[in-house]
Design an enzyme around this catalytic site. Structure first.
Site, short mmCIF file in Angstrom:
data_model
loop_
_atom_site.label_atom_id
_atom_site.label_comp_id
_atom_site.label_asym_id
_atom_site.label_seq_id
_atom_site.Cartn_x
_atom_site.Cartn_y
_atom_site.Cartn_z
N SER A 118 0.78 -1.19 -0.16
CA SER A 118 -0.01 0.01 -0.06
C SER A 118 0.96 1.34 0.12
O SER A 118 0.60 2.12 -0.58
CB SER A 118 -0.94 -0.02 1.03
N HIS B 217 1.01 4.20 -3.08
CA HIS B 217 0.56 5.28 -2.76
C HIS B 217 1.77 6.46 -3.14
O HIS B 217 1.34 7.31 -3.50
CB HIS B 217 0.60 5.73 -1.10
#
Length: 546
Positions: A452, A456
């Protein structure tokens, strides 16, 4: 059974108490409302007012007990439903196979019916906005937007002597729309044709192939090549080469990530169906229809299903309202940048920025950072997804949960973006445990955090045009530590306050550091930058002289 007997006993007791209260109610009312009368036969007004105030006090005193009782009954109901759900999940494999019309082969991954279950439900804010007190908070944000607009217009009128209605920042941020449109069309058409075509060819030839492993590896390799180069490298290359402005680049890269996740979900959910298929009366393999896959590409979910719960009608007024709110949030963000951010960071100079100045800059950025966090949540997770769900009659509107009530970062990560969390949970976390065993839960969670954080930071790096891993460091350091330390065992208001404090500070740090780096790239361009110049933060070495 014991719980049901306790509930039935409680219900009988409450029934008896209610019956006794009903019999005594006329007497109590007569005693309560028997007011002394004056000599002329009129009711004593002072006594009436006093008695009314006493009733109000008694009502306020009864309110906490009443709410506690409702909460207790609601908790019992939810616990009962959870217990029934656990019993259904713990059924023997033979029963599950008979019910579902298939079977789960040993060592294979969990089929789709063991994953996320979609049910018809409203979004949390739609339910909360039915309460007048919560709707007032929404009205407060609208009032603040109006004040931002008036402030900008009045200041521009005083400085320029005329009304300035130009939106240069918005025009720049969403520039090069033709490149964005053509890139999106390329990504969408390729995602519609390539994954579905490869899956169809693999499914039709799998059971007739004498070398099933080679057959699967060949088509799996083609799918991975498309994911990495066709849908991965291609859009990023376009965004960098054409130097797309931030908002336009965000549209391209976020759509790229969304379609990558959808393509993987389609293959992941349908592959077990083909692997477990056994030819009986017919050799025809049942594969999803093109219309089902097309619906999934637009549906506000990243988990593929052949069918989803649907609403009976489309409320076009609701759709128009949600898109209007998205547009309002966009202008809200514009005025936040114009009034609170650009004046702070425009004249950045490394010579004048001390530790004291950096700290003050971070704290002054908390308010605009938090406002933009709320606007991103409201505009995308609530308005945008609900608008598409309404147009597609997609009934499961649980795109987020009550993340604002979180007392731990573990709950915050689960409830902030349910759409992405479901994908990470079923395809990253659970599949990691399927491969390596349940004893590696901490490693699985760390891998999900890393994935993640990388995605991002990739989105921000491509969209801003520079690599400055502030979000990655915050995510992997503070975010991961808080996730393990501030777990679900942390209860109480103090932990919710702590979560908000750290969240506010994090938004201030992110907005400050990325803004400083943005203006450093603008004010300190390099003629022949080397590779290290792209990796090393420009704001650390930029010295400006005014």
């Amino acid at each position: 059974m014991v719980g049901e007997e306790n509930i039935s006993v409680r219900n009988r007791r409450s029934t008896y108490e209610t019956a006794e209260e009903k019999e005594d109610l006329p007497k109590r009312l007569e005693a309560d409302w028997s007011f002394p009368q004056s000599s002329n036969g009129r009711v004593d007004v002072d006594h009436l007012v006093t008695r009314k105030m006493q009733l109000l006090v008694e009502a306020e005193q009864m309110k906490p007990a009443f709410m506690q009782r409702i909460d207790s009954h609601f908790t019992e109901l939810v616990n009962g439903l959870i217990a029934k759900s656990v019993q259904l999940e713990s059924l023997p494999p033979a029963f599950s196979a008979e019910k579902d019309g298939g079977f789960k082969s040993k060592g294979s991954r969990a089929p789709p019916e063991h994953g996320k279950v979609f049910v018809a439900r409203k979004s949390v804010l739609d339910e909360l906005f039915e309460v007048e007190h919560i709707r007032t908070i929404y009205h407060m944000f609208i009032a603040l937007l109006i004040l931002f607009i008036l402030s900008t217009l009045i200041v521009d009128f005083i400085d320029e002597g005329r009304l300035v209605l130009e939106f240069d920042l918005l025009v720049y941020a969403f520039g090069k729309g033709s490149v964005v449109a053509s890139t999106w069309l390329y990504m969408f058409l390729s995602t519609l044709t390539v994954p579905y075509g490869l899956f169809l060819q693999w499914a039709q030839g799998y059971h007739g192939s004498t070398h099933k492993t080679i057959h699967s590896a060949f088509f799996g390799g083609l799918f991975m090549i498309f994911q990495i180069f066709g849908l991965g490298v291609g859009p990023a290359y376009i965004a960098i080469v054409y130097n797309l402005p931030p908002a336009s680049a965000f549209i391209v890269i976020l759509e790229q990530v969304r379609l990558l996740m959808k393509g993987y979900s389609f293959i992941r959910e349908n592959a077990p169906r083909i692997l477990s298929f056994t030819p009986q009366k017919t050799n025809t393999v049942q594969v999803p229809k093109v219309s089902q896959y097309l619906y999934f590409l637009f549906a506000p979910t990243l988990i593929y299903r052949d069918e989803y719960p649907r609403t009976p009608t489309i409320r076009w007024s609701y759709v128009a309202t949600k898109f209007a709110q998205v547009l309002g949030s966009l202008f809200y963000t514009y005025y936040i940048f114009v009034r609170l951010c650009i004046p702070t960071f425009r004249n950045y100079s490394q010579e004048h920025l001390t530790v004291r100045g950096l700290v003050l800059c971070i704290f002054s950025s908390i308010l605009p950072g938090v406002l933009m966090l709320f606007l991103v949540f409201f505009a995308y997770l609530h308005c945008w997804l609900n608008a598409f769900a309404e147009m597609l009659r997609f009934a499961d509107r649980m795109f987020y949960k009550d993340w604002w009530n979180s007392t731990s970062y573990a709950k915050y990560y689960r409830t902030w973006n349910v759409v992405v969390h479901d994908w990470l949970y079923y395809y990253a976390y659970k599949d990691f445990l399927w491969l390596f065993g349940k004893k590696f839960k901490a490693v699985a969670m760390l891998s999900v955090f890393t994935l993640s954080a990388i995605v991002h930071e990739y989105v921000l790096a491509v969209c801003f045009g520079y690599f400055y891993p502030v979000l990655f460091c915050l995510f992997m350091c503070f975010g991961m530590v808080f996730n393990f330390i501030l777990n679900d065992r942390r209860k109480g208001p103090i932990w919710n306050v702590f979560m908000w404090i750290t969240l506010f500070l994090g938004q201030g740090v992110i907005l400050t550091l990325y803004s400083l780096e943005w203006y450093a790239y603008k004010h300190c361009p390099l003629k022949n930058p080397a590779f290290l110049d792209y990796v090393k933060p420009r704001s650390w070495t930029c010295h400006l002289k005014f």
